[in-house]
Design an enzyme around this catalytic site. Structure first.
Site, PDB file in Angstrom:
ATOM      1  N   ASP A  14     -62.320  16.028  26.529  1.00  0.00           N
ATOM      2  CA  ASP A  14     -63.751  15.812  26.767  1.00  0.00           C
ATOM      3  C   ASP A  14     -64.609  16.889  26.102  1.00  0.00           C
ATOM      4  OD1 ASP A  14     -62.798  13.783  28.468  1.00  0.00           O
ATOM      5  OD2 ASP A  14     -62.862  15.094  30.218  1.00  0.00           O
ATOM      6  N   GLU A 172     -69.483   5.176  29.003  1.00  0.00           N
ATOM      7  CA  GLU A 172     -69.541   6.486  29.667  1.00  0.00           C
ATOM      8  C   GLU A 172     -69.749   7.580  28.627  1.00  0.00           C
ATOM      9  OE1 GLU A 172     -65.799   6.803  31.684  1.00  0.00           O
ATOM     10  OE2 GLU A 172     -64.637   6.501  29.857  1.00  0.00           O
TER      11      GLU A 172
END
Length: 499
Positions: A14, A172
């Site tokens: 991430d 997302e």
């Protein structure tokens, strides 16, 4: 010049990136490990050095009772008017919050909370406004946004759904950018597994309506046989020479059917803009292990030695605890050039606070060796663990069974546990070694410098995400289980990459 992907190998997923002048910074997720949110520094986008963590105090990061794949997720880092801001979500405890600092290698502020649901928060600064976006589900899965007071975190506007994506599942990881006359909203879709993609849309307003890029997805390796898989969850940065780059996560499976065990890693690729104003990552959305490097002055960091002699006053930035540092009894000063780790009554398979100090496995092929002094009492054990999570790990330790000191190799995969004991040993200075290959771990021990003895092996695929589940990767850690708080003394820890 070429760059080698991944730029940050091992469980560093991430990624988010920002630039401050000639300096670049990346943050990544840390989930149930403490301290939280590793931060990395580079001057050329190729060579990266970890300079610390954003969340180093219990007041910033509460992980009590968290599963390994819970905790803090998907950070974003931004630089604005002399301050660095890192926003993330404590999925287990308190939702969205951000911290700030003027020195990214120093201490960060206490958390400032934002009352918006969801995950994957991001910040966008424009003039005197600060836009806060995140993934939410109130009106269906999509990207939700509000404006906040950056000093207090207070919402200044209602939260609005601004985009539902292109139709892929799990829209997302939003990031909003202003380039020219357009606001670009970039998101991940398809889930973080093998269907992962990156998509983008644009509008003349930060609230939309957003026009989907006709070339979407702008990054994906889905349905391919490439050595990098699961590419997505990207963030863009414009370098000081005007070029554009994207950092993103990916995995490197080592077998078929696909299995990956060292986690989702951080990759980089150039970004090219089309004539009609759309960014495309890599070569039409695909990326190689070797890419052309940015046209920036080369800035290499001094490489850390493979052996940590534990002769500093603080642990190196790579070391990590399970859920809490305060709940772990350890010292670098009790014995000179030695790490003391006192035993905990919490085992590795608990959601408590096992005595655990570990680092990420960053290479498929590596060798880890430690020198340890330990005099176990009955049923104590201390040594090394290859740790995916509390239900999936391989442990090589010194223990005492029925009055005899022996090495134990425990292999736990879900509810299945296999244990093997060595012959009784005589001596307290021991060395433990784990040899890792892409497909197997080999566990060795020796006493008083004598010949190495192989105690057993374990398959890497049984510690893979595809078997264990979750979002993390393998750690190799020193650990100590003891109801009596028996102390183990680690003289040194050596991690040697073999790739």
């Amino acid at each position: 010049m070429k760059l080698q992907n991944p730029i940050i190998p091992g469980f560093y997923p991430d990624p988010s990136i920002c630039r401050a002048g000639e300096d670049y910074y990346i943050v990544t997720s840390s989930f149930g490990y403490f301290p939280g949110i590793p931060i990395w520094h580079s001057k050329d986008l190729v060579h990266w050095q970890q300079i610390g963590h954003c969340l180093t105090k219990e007041s910033q990061l509460q992980l009590e009772g968290a599963k390994i794949s819970e905790g803090v997720w998907a950070p974003t880092i931004r630089y604005h008017q002399g301050r660095f801001y890192m926003v993330t979500t404590n999925e287990t405890k308190c939702g969205h919050f951000y911290v700030w600092t003027e020195d990214p290698a120093g201490e960060w502020s206490e958390p400032i909370y934002v009352d918006q649901s969801g995950i994957d928060p991001s910040l966008f600064f424009e003039d005197d406004k600060v836009y806060f976006s995140s993934t939410g589900t109130e009106e269906g899965i999509g990207i939700y946004q509000c404006e906040i007071d950056i000093e207090t975190g207070k919402k200044l506007t209602d939260t609005k759904l601004i985009w539902k994506g292109t139709g892929g599942k799990f829209t997302e990881a939003p990031h909003l950018y202003k380039v020219g006359d357009y606001y670009y909203l970039m998101c991940a879709e398809g889930g973080t597994e093998y269907g992962h993609t990156e998509v983008i849309a644009r509008s003349r307003s930060p609230y939309g309506p957003f026009e989907s890029c006709p070339y979407n997805p702008i990054l994906t390796h889905r349905s391919s046989g490439r050595s990098i898989q699961s590419t997505g969850h990207a963030d863009l940065v414009q370098a000081s020479d005007g070029s554009w780059w994207a950092v993103f996560l990916g995995v490197r499976p080592v077998s078929y059917p696909y299995r990956h065990h060292i986690g989702r890693e951080t990759f980089i690729a150039p970004v090219h803009w089309t004539e009609d104003g759309w960014p495309i990552i890599g070569n039409q959305g695909t990326v190689e292990l070797e890419e052309h490097a940015p046209n920036l002055p080369v800035a290499k960091w001094k490489q850390a030695p493979s052996r940590d002699e534990f002769n500093e006053t603080q642990l190196q930035a790579c070391w990590t605890f399970l859920r809490s540092e305060e709940q772990t009894e350890w010292s670098l000063s009790e014995k000179e050039s030695t790490l003391m780790l006192a035993g905990s009554s919490d085992r590795l398979d608990s959601r408590g606070y096992p005595a655990f100090i570990g680092r990420r496995q960053q290479h498929h092929s590596c060798e880890v060796t430690v020198s340890m002094e330990y005099e176990p009492q009955q049923d104590d054990e201390a040594g090394l663990t290859v740790f995916m999570d509390d239900k999936n790990h391989y442990d090589l330790a010194l223990t005492k069974v029925n009055g005899q000191t022996q090495f134990i190799l425990r292999r736990q995969v879900g509810s299945l546990i296999d244990e093997k004991l060595s012959e009784p040993i005589d001596g307290t200075t021991t060395e433990l070694r784990i040899e890792a290959t892409p497909t197997d771990y080999h566990f060795y021990y020796r006493v008083d410098g004598k010949q190495w003895t192989l105690l057993g092996d374990g398959e890497t695929r049984l510690l893979s995400t595809e078997v264990a589940g979750g979002f993390t990767g393998v750690f190799i850690a020193m650990y100590n289980y003891s109801r009596n708080k028996t102390k183990a003394y680690y003289d040194w820890f050596e991690y040697e990459a073999k790739e």
